[in-house]
Write a protein that holds these residues in place. Structure first.
Motif, PDB file in Angstrom:
ATOM      1  N   VAL A 152      11.963  -4.955 -28.174  1.00 13.87           N
ATOM      2  CA  VAL A 152      11.524  -3.514 -28.534  1.00 13.87           C
ATOM      3  C   VAL A 152      11.637  -2.484 -27.685  1.00 13.87           C
ATOM      4  O   VAL A 152      11.236  -2.624 -26.512  1.00 13.87           O
ATOM      5  N   VAL A 153      12.352  -1.558 -28.341  1.00 14.38           N
ATOM      6  CA  VAL A 153      13.062  -0.417 -27.286  1.00 14.38           C
ATOM      7  C   VAL A 153      12.804   0.952 -27.779  1.00 14.38           C
ATOM      8  O   VAL A 153      12.653   1.140 -28.895  1.00 14.38           O
ATOM      9  N   MET A 154      12.542   1.854 -26.833  1.00 12.87           N
ATOM     10  CA  MET A 154      12.506   3.264 -27.322  1.00 12.87           C
ATOM     11  C   MET A 154      14.005   3.738 -27.615  1.00 12.87           C
ATOM     12  O   MET A 154      14.790   3.961 -26.944  1.00 12.87           O
ATOM     13  N   GLY A 155      14.075   4.517 -28.847  1.00 10.56           N
ATOM     14  CA  GLY A 155      15.291   5.123 -29.441  1.00 10.56           C
ATOM     15  C   GLY A 155      15.332   6.512 -28.863  1.00 10.56           C
ATOM     16  O   GLY A 155      14.421   7.078 -28.511  1.00 10.56           O
ATOM     17  N   GLY A 217      11.784   0.058 -37.670  1.00 14.55           N
ATOM     18  CA  GLY A 217      10.987   0.907 -36.801  1.00 14.55           C
ATOM     19  C   GLY A 217       9.704   0.469 -36.510  1.00 14.55           C
ATOM     20  O   GLY A 217       9.096  -0.083 -37.203  1.00 14.55           O
ATOM     21  N   ILE A 218       9.267   0.729 -35.305  1.00 14.30           N
ATOM     22  CA  ILE A 218       7.844   0.746 -34.979  1.00 14.30           C
ATOM     23  C   ILE A 218       7.325   1.889 -34.452  1.00 14.30           C
ATOM     24  O   ILE A 218       7.724   2.500 -33.505  1.00 14.30           O
ATOM     25  N   GLY A 219       6.322   2.252 -35.233  1.00  9.54           N
ATOM     26  CA  GLY A 219       5.809   3.589 -34.738  1.00  9.54           C
ATOM     27  C   GLY A 219       6.580   4.998 -35.497  1.00  9.54           C
ATOM     28  O   GLY A 219       6.907   5.811 -34.707  1.00  9.54           O
ATOM     29  N   ALA A 249       9.525   0.097 -42.545  1.00  9.44           N
ATOM     30  CA  ALA A 249      10.110  -0.359 -41.254  1.00  9.44           C
ATOM     31  C   ALA A 249      11.621  -0.696 -41.358  1.00  9.44           C
ATOM     32  O   ALA A 249      12.516  -0.436 -40.395  1.00  9.44           O
ATOM     33  N   HIS A 250      12.327  -1.121 -42.453  1.00 10.87           N
ATOM     34  CA  HIS A 250      13.525  -1.460 -42.435  1.00 10.87           C
ATOM     35  C   HIS A 250      14.457  -0.270 -42.419  1.00 10.87           C
ATOM     36  O   HIS A 250      15.627  -0.286 -42.269  1.00 10.87           O
ATOM     37  N   ARG A 251      13.779   1.004 -42.748  1.00 12.62           N
ATOM     38  CA  ARG A 251      14.900   2.336 -42.552  1.00 12.62           C
ATOM     39  C   ARG A 251      14.440   3.170 -41.701  1.00 12.62           C
ATOM     40  O   ARG A 251      15.140   4.262 -41.562  1.00 12.62           O
ATOM     41  N   SER A 252      13.443   2.963 -40.884  1.00  6.61           N
ATOM     42  CA  SER A 252      12.874   3.967 -40.038  1.00  6.61           C
ATOM     43  C   SER A 252      13.273   3.933 -38.456  1.00  6.61           C
ATOM     44  O   SER A 252      12.758   4.591 -37.733  1.00  6.61           O
ATOM     45  N   ALA A 253      14.230   2.848 -38.185  1.00  2.00           N
ATOM     46  CA  ALA A 253      14.537   2.597 -36.695  1.00  2.00           C
ATOM     47  C   ALA A 253      15.269   3.855 -36.144  1.00  2.00           C
ATOM     48  O   ALA A 253      15.105   3.948 -34.875  1.00  2.00           O
ATOM     49  N   ASP A 257       9.386   5.751 -32.728  1.00  2.00           N
ATOM     50  CA  ASP A 257       9.028   5.793 -31.322  1.00  2.00           C
ATOM     51  C   ASP A 257       9.697   4.477 -30.504  1.00  2.00           C
ATOM     52  O   ASP A 257      10.425   4.694 -29.589  1.00  2.00           O
ATOM     53  N   HIS A 258       9.539   3.330 -31.208  1.00  2.00           N
ATOM     54  CA  HIS A 258      10.356   2.323 -30.729  1.00  2.00           C
ATOM     55  C   HIS A 258      10.914   1.456 -32.016  1.00  2.00           C
ATOM     56  O   HIS A 258      10.571   1.791 -33.034  1.00  2.00           O
ATOM     57  N   TYR A 259      11.977   0.909 -31.637  1.00  2.36           N
ATOM     58  CA  TYR A 259      12.599  -0.066 -32.585  1.00  2.36           C
ATOM     59  C   TYR A 259      12.799  -1.478 -32.206  1.00  2.36           C
ATOM     60  O   TYR A 259      12.776  -1.654 -30.922  1.00  2.36           O
ATOM     61  N   LEU A 260      12.577  -2.399 -33.165  1.00  2.94           N
ATOM     62  CA  LEU A 260      12.725  -3.807 -32.934  1.00  2.94           C
ATOM     63  C   LEU A 260      13.853  -4.286 -33.380  1.00  2.94           C
ATOM     64  O   LEU A 260      14.368  -4.230 -34.488  1.00  2.94           O
ATOM     65  N   LEU A 261      14.740  -4.802 -32.532  1.00  3.34           N
ATOM     66  CA  LEU A 261      15.938  -5.708 -32.673  1.00  3.34           C
ATOM     67  C   LEU A 261      15.626  -7.101 -32.863  1.00  3.34           C
ATOM     68  O   LEU A 261      15.199  -7.590 -31.788  1.00  3.34           O
TER      69      LEU A 261
END
Ligand SMILES: C[S@@+](CC[C@H](N)C(=O)[O-])C[C@H]1O[C@@H](n2cnc3c(N)ncnc32)[C@H](O)[C@@H]1O
Length: 271
Positions: A152-155, A217-219, A249-253, A257-261
Motif C-alpha cells: 500500500v503506497v502513496m501515489g 485505490g485506498i482513500g 476501488a478498481h478504478r481509483s488507484a 491517497d494510497h493505492y494497493l498493489l
C-alpha cells in the motif's frame, strides 16, 4: 530542519502516530479497506513478512487472525511501540520483530522464518525508498512459490490533497507529490526524502519478480485525516464515502491517497 536517516524522523513520529492516524475514524476506515483485501487473499495460518510495520496495528490484526508475522521497521521507537502493543494483546508468540532498513535489504541475511507465504507493507513505507527493484528480487527469494505480496503506497496524484490544499491557498503542499524524491517535513524538525511512484512505475519496478493480481485505490473518496473537518458532526457521511471507495476501488488507484498493489510471486523470474 536537519537531514537525517529515516529512523530519526520516524522515531519522533512514533510518539503520536497512533493518535494522529491509527486511532482516528478515517485512519480506521482506511485500514479496514486494506484488511478486507488481506482477509481475501491470505491463506489461514500464513507466515507473513511485514515491511515498515510502524506501531504494529497490522501485525496485531494478523496475529489475532492466527497468522505468524515477522514485523520489521527501520525505526527503533516504532518497533518498541509495536512490541508493547503485541505483548499487551497477548499474541507475542505469533509475532517476532526485527530492525530492517528497506534500502539495505539486499545485504540482510535470509530470516529464519523464510520462506514466507506473503509479504505486506502498509501505508507508505515503500515510499521511503527510491526504487523497489532490488527489494523485489530479495523478496522473490524469501517467498514461497505462489507467495503473495500486498503493498500500500502513496501515489503521485491525490485528488483530495490537491483540492484541500489548493482551496486553502497552499499550492506547494497541494503539489508536493510531484516533487518526487525531494525532502518533506515529518513532524516539526525532521526532513525525509519521499518518492511517489505511479502504479505503473511501481509495477515496472516489481516486474519480473511479481505478477499483478489487482490494483485498488485506498482513500479516493474517503478524505485524508487532515481533511477530517469534512466529516465532523456528520456520522453517516464517512460510511457513505467508504461505500463509494469500495465500489470504485478498481478504478481509483490513479487519484487516491494510497493505492494497493496485490501481487503474486512470479514463477518465471530467476531466483
Ligand atoms: C507511514 S508509516 C506506516 C506504518 C505502518 N505500516 C502503518 O500502516 O501504520 C511508515 C513506516 O515506514 C518505516 N520506514 C520508513 N523508511 C523505512 C526504511 N528505509 N526501512 C524500513 N522501514 C522504513 C517508518 O519507520 C514507519 O514506521
Amino acid at each position: 530542519m536537519t537531514r537525517e536517516p529515516p529512523a530519526a524522523a520516524f522515531d519522533v513520529a512514533a510518539r503520536d502516530y497512533d493518535r494522529r492516524f491509527t486511532e482516528t475514524e478515517i485512519g480506521r476506515v482506511l485500514r479496514e479497506s486494506v484488511w478486507r483485501h488481506l482477509d481475501a487473499v491470505l491463506a489461514p495460518g500464513s507466515k507473513i513478512l511485514e515491511l515498515g510495520c510502524g506501531t504494529g496495528e497490522d501485525a496485531l490484526r494478523l496475529a489475532g487472525r492466527g497468522h505468524r508475522v515477522l514485523a520489521t521497521d527501520v525505526s527503533p521507537a516504532m518497533l518498541e511501540q509495536a512490541s508493547r502493543k503485541i505483548e499487551t494483546a497477548g499474541v507475542a508468540d505469533r509475532v517476532r520483530f526485527a530492525r530492517v532498513d528497506l534500502a539495505a535489504v539486499a545485504g540482510e541475511p535470509e530470516p529464519p522464518e523464510a520462506p514466507f507465504d506473503a509479504v505486506f507493507s502498509n501505508f507508505g513505507a515503500l515510499n521511503c525508498i527510491e526504487d523497489c527493484s532490488e527489494l523485489a528480487a530479495v523478496l522473490h527469494r524469501w517467498l514461497c512459490p505462489g507467495g503473495r505480496a500486498i503493498f500500500v503506497v502513496m501515489g503521485p496524484v491525490c485528488l483530495w490533497e490537491i483540492a484541500w490544499y489548493g482551496l486553502h491557498l497552499r499550492p506547494r503542499i497541494a503539489t508536493r507529490r510531484w516533487r518526487d524524491g525531494r525532502e518533506v517535513a515529518i513532524g516539526e524538525n525532521h526532513n525525509l526524502r519521499v518518492w511517489y511512484p505511479s502504479p505503473a512505475r511501481l509495477r515496472d519496478q516489481l516486474r519480473p519478480w511479481f505478477n499483478v493480481r489487482a490494483t485498488l485505490g485506498i482513500g479516493a473518496v474517503v478524505p485524508p485525516t487532515y481533511a477530517a473537518a469534512v466529516i465532523r458532526n456528520r456520522p453517516a457521511l464517512l460510511g457513505r464515502l467508504d461505500d463509494l471507495d469500495r465500489r470504485w476501488a478498481h478504478r481509483s488507484a490513479g487519484i487516491a491517497d494510497h493505492y494497493l498493489l496485490s501481487l503474486e510471486r512470479s514463477d518465471r523470474a530467476a531466483g
